[in-house]
Design a protein around this motif. Structure first.
Motif, mmCIF file in Angstrom:
data_model
loop_
_atom_site.group_PDB
_atom_site.id
_atom_site.type_symbol
_atom_site.label_atom_id
_atom_site.label_comp_id
_atom_site.label_asym_id
_atom_site.label_seq_id
_atom_site.Cartn_x
_atom_site.Cartn_y
_atom_site.Cartn_z
ATOM 1 N N LEU A 193 0.817 -1.197 0.000
ATOM 2 C CA LEU A 193 0.000 0.000 0.000
ATOM 3 C C LEU A 193 0.859 1.258 0.000
ATOM 4 N N VAL A 194 1.969 1.244 0.721
ATOM 5 C CA VAL A 194 2.875 2.397 0.777
ATOM 6 C C VAL A 194 3.381 2.740 -0.615
ATOM 7 N N LEU A 195 3.744 1.733 -1.388
ATOM 8 C CA LEU A 195 4.240 1.974 -2.741
ATOM 9 C C LEU A 195 3.174 2.634 -3.606
ATOM 10 N N TRP A 196 1.926 2.195 -3.463
ATOM 11 C CA TRP A 196 0.834 2.775 -4.237
ATOM 12 C C TRP A 196 0.595 4.225 -3.827
ATOM 13 N N LEU A 197 0.572 4.486 -2.530
ATOM 14 C CA LEU A 197 0.308 5.837 -2.046
ATOM 15 C C LEU A 197 1.425 6.805 -2.419
ATOM 16 N N LYS A 198 2.643 6.309 -2.483
ATOM 17 C CA LYS A 198 3.773 7.159 -2.861
ATOM 18 C C LYS A 198 3.580 7.736 -4.251
ATOM 19 N N SER A 204 -1.772 12.186 -1.187
ATOM 20 C CA SER A 204 -1.622 11.090 -0.225
ATOM 21 C C SER A 204 -0.653 11.398 0.910
ATOM 22 N N LEU A 205 -0.092 12.620 0.956
ATOM 23 C CA LEU A 205 1.007 12.908 1.882
ATOM 24 C C LEU A 205 0.802 12.427 3.322
ATOM 25 N N PRO A 206 -0.239 12.870 4.045
ATOM 26 C CA PRO A 206 -0.355 12.456 5.448
ATOM 27 C C PRO A 206 -0.528 10.948 5.622
ATOM 28 N N VAL A 207 -1.407 10.354 4.804
ATOM 29 C CA VAL A 207 -1.691 8.925 4.925
ATOM 30 C C VAL A 207 -0.470 8.099 4.540
ATOM 31 N N TYR A 208 0.214 8.508 3.490
ATOM 32 C CA TYR A 208 1.435 7.810 3.064
ATOM 33 C C TYR A 208 2.459 7.758 4.196
ATOM 34 N N HIS A 209 2.714 8.906 4.825
ATOM 35 C CA HIS A 209 3.712 8.936 5.888
ATOM 36 C C HIS A 209 3.258 8.169 7.125
ATOM 37 N N LEU A 210 1.990 8.249 7.472
ATOM 38 C CA LEU A 210 1.487 7.499 8.620
ATOM 39 C C LEU A 210 1.709 6.004 8.446
ATOM 40 N N ILE A 211 1.404 5.504 7.254
ATOM 41 C CA ILE A 211 1.526 4.067 7.012
ATOM 42 C C ILE A 211 2.992 3.671 6.873
ATOM 43 N N LYS A 212 3.797 4.513 6.223
ATOM 44 C CA LYS A 212 5.231 4.230 6.128
ATOM 45 C C LYS A 212 5.850 4.165 7.524
ATOM 46 N N LEU A 232 5.353 1.031 9.685
ATOM 47 C CA LEU A 232 6.208 -0.132 9.427
ATOM 48 C C LEU A 232 7.472 -0.116 10.284
ATOM 49 N N ARG A 233 7.703 1.001 10.978
ATOM 50 C CA ARG A 233 8.808 1.088 11.924
ATOM 51 C C ARG A 233 8.279 0.777 13.316
ATOM 52 N N GLU A 234 9.011 -0.010 14.070
ATOM 53 C CA GLU A 234 8.546 -0.375 15.404
ATOM 54 C C GLU A 234 8.449 0.841 16.318
ATOM 55 N N ASP A 235 9.409 1.767 16.186
ATOM 56 C CA ASP A 235 9.439 2.904 17.108
ATOM 57 C C ASP A 235 8.451 4.002 16.730
ATOM 58 N N TRP A 236 8.150 4.182 15.431
ATOM 59 C CA TRP A 236 7.279 5.267 14.991
ATOM 60 C C TRP A 236 5.859 4.819 14.671
ATOM 61 N N ALA A 237 5.557 3.543 14.811
ATOM 62 C CA ALA A 237 4.196 3.063 14.577
ATOM 63 C C ALA A 237 3.273 3.638 15.648
ATOM 64 N N ILE A 263 -9.641 5.057 -2.061
ATOM 65 C CA ILE A 263 -9.779 5.692 -0.756
ATOM 66 C C ILE A 263 -8.982 4.900 0.277
ATOM 67 N N CYS A 264 -8.246 5.617 1.088
ATOM 68 C CA CYS A 264 -7.488 5.001 2.184
ATOM 69 C C CYS A 264 -7.665 5.878 3.418
ATOM 70 N N ILE A 265 -7.998 5.248 4.539
ATOM 71 C CA ILE A 265 -8.284 5.977 5.770
ATOM 72 C C ILE A 265 -7.467 5.403 6.918
ATOM 73 N N CYS A 266 -6.787 6.272 7.634
ATOM 74 C CA CYS A 266 -6.078 5.883 8.858
ATOM 75 C C CYS A 266 -6.843 6.448 10.045
ATOM 76 N N ARG A 267 -7.114 5.593 11.035
ATOM 77 C CA ARG A 267 -7.864 6.033 12.213
ATOM 78 C C ARG A 267 -7.065 5.734 13.480
ATOM 79 N N THR A 268 -6.975 6.712 14.349
ATOM 80 C CA THR A 268 -6.358 6.481 15.643
ATOM 81 C C THR A 268 -7.438 6.097 16.645
ATOM 82 N N SER A 269 -7.024 5.625 17.800
ATOM 83 C CA SER A 269 -7.964 5.100 18.783
ATOM 84 C C SER A 269 -8.888 6.176 19.329
ATOM 85 N N PRO A 270 -10.138 5.803 19.623
ATOM 86 C CA PRO A 270 -11.034 6.723 20.322
ATOM 87 C C PRO A 270 -10.473 7.075 21.687
ATOM 88 N N PHE A 271 -10.961 8.164 22.251
ATOM 89 C CA PHE A 271 -10.427 8.641 23.530
ATOM 90 C C PHE A 271 -11.559 9.184 24.385
#
Length: 370
Positions: free
Chosen positions: A19-24, A30-38, A41-46, A62-70
């Motif tokens: 998916l990262v390759l496609w968004l690139k 795709s800037l925000p979503v691309y970077h979030l998903i890229k 893939l890192r353990e420290d920045w996930a 369409i691609c959607i990234c969602r963070t946890s509810p709060f």
């Protein structure tokens, strides 16, 4: 040919590299979503608790990234305002069709949900769309010319020697020692969420840059700083009012970009750059930034309305924390709405619907730049 699915599905981690390759290839939408998903893939920045939904795979419209509810309980680390939704959509019709068919599945509408860093044309659709779940507020930059600046780090040239920092200033980085100052300087978000959010950034190695005044009594407190965000942007920029018009914004931005270049990042961007600050624009251009005048970002926030009717549980996303999500049937303020009213009242605003910004927020915004 991959047929679009009727209901967006959540991807597994092993599907994300493709998916990262496609968004690139879909820059700059795709800037925000691309970077979030890229970064996922890192353990420290996930980002903890984030999921990724697409309408089809591996070439989604369409691609959607969602963070946890709060809800005040830090099950996962929240973003600044809790439940964030980042959207990539290749065109307006696709996005509008998704909203019409699956709006109730995009978020846990029993909580405040913020569509963040969304293209302004999509933001307008969100403003116009289904408000049965919530009342809507929107960002101060909406429709006012907040442009996106992009830095291709393959073309980056270290220019820091062309604007040397005066002797009484020291260049460094932020740490948890500066957490209280960072939280206090950030005008947006719940206090508990802000503390958790910035703690995550500072302890997981997200790059930062700061400049300190060694002549000042509080020499351990930075007078200007900026941070790298999970969505690949430079943000949380702060400049103390006493240090404006000294070129420090340009210096600290160059310092952070150079750090990103040295650790192998290939791009970074800056969101909602206000065209009303010509010196700021000049500085970013001089650092090699490209101004996308037709690519503007905004945020749209849905604040829940609570009443006696309850949205059926089946309409909520599977991973969300299920709770009562009533549909409004009268004008009586719920406890949650009353809290929201108090929030705006404390900040000098009396606007309940639509855009509102207090004098305190205006002053805080000014201190972020010049």
């Amino acid at each position: 040919m991959h047929k679009a699915e009727n209901v967006p599905r959540t991807l597994a981690k092993h599907e994300l590299p493709q998916l990262v390759l496609w968004l690139k290839s879909k820059f700059p939408k795709s800037l925000p979503v691309y970077h979030l998903i890229k970064n996922a893939l890192r353990e420290d920045w996930a980002w903890p608790g984030m999921d990724v939904m697409v309408d089809t795979f591996p070439r989604p419209a369409i691609c959607i990234c969602r963070t946890s509810p709060f809800k005040g309980k830090l099950v996962n680390v929240p973003m600044l305002n809790g439940h964030y939704i980042f959207v990539y959509a290749n065109n307006q019709p696709s996005f509008l069709n998704l909203l019409r068919k699956n709006f109730d599945k995009l978020a846990n509408w029993s909580e405040t949900a913020t569509f963040i860093d969304v293209d302004e044309d999509l933001g307008q659709i969100l403003l116009d769309h289904n408000q049965q779940f919530a009342r809507v507020t929107f960002g101060d930059n909406f429709g006012t010319g907040g442009n996106c600046f992009y830095f291709d780090l393959a073309l980056w040239t270290d220019r820091r020697d062309t604007f040397p920092i005066p002797n009484h200033f020291r260049v460094g980085h932020l740490s948890v020692e500066h957490l209280d100052q960072i939280v206090a300087n950030c005008a947006a978000g719940d206090a508990k969420a802000k503390k958790a959010f910035f703690t995550q950034l500072l302890t997981k190695g997200f790059p930062t840059a700061a400049i300190f005044d060694t002549n000042h009594a509080q020499s351990s407190a930075p007078v200007v700083y900026c941070m790298y965000m999970p969505q690949g942007s430079i943000s949380a920029v702060y400049l103390h009012p006493d240090y404006r018009e000294q070129g420090l914004f340009k210096m600290v931005t160059a310092e952070l970009i150079n750090t990103l270049y040295n650790i192998g990042e290939v791009s970074v961007w800056m969101e909602s750059v206000n065209v009303n600050f010509p010196t700021q624009l000049e500085d970013l251009h001089s650092l090699g930034g490209r101004d996308y005048e037709r690519h503007r970002k905004c945020w749209i926030q849905y604040v829940p309305k609570i009443s006696k009717k309850v949205i059926p549980e089946k309409t909520l996303p599977q991973k969300a924390q299920i709770g009562e999500s009533p549909v409004p049937e009268d004008d009586t303020l719920s406890d949650m709405e009353s809290d929201e009213e108090d929030f705006y009242a404390e900040r000098g605003s009396s606007k309940k619907y639509g855009h509102s910004i207090s004098e305190r927020q205006r002053q805080a915004a000014k201190s972020h730049w010049y």
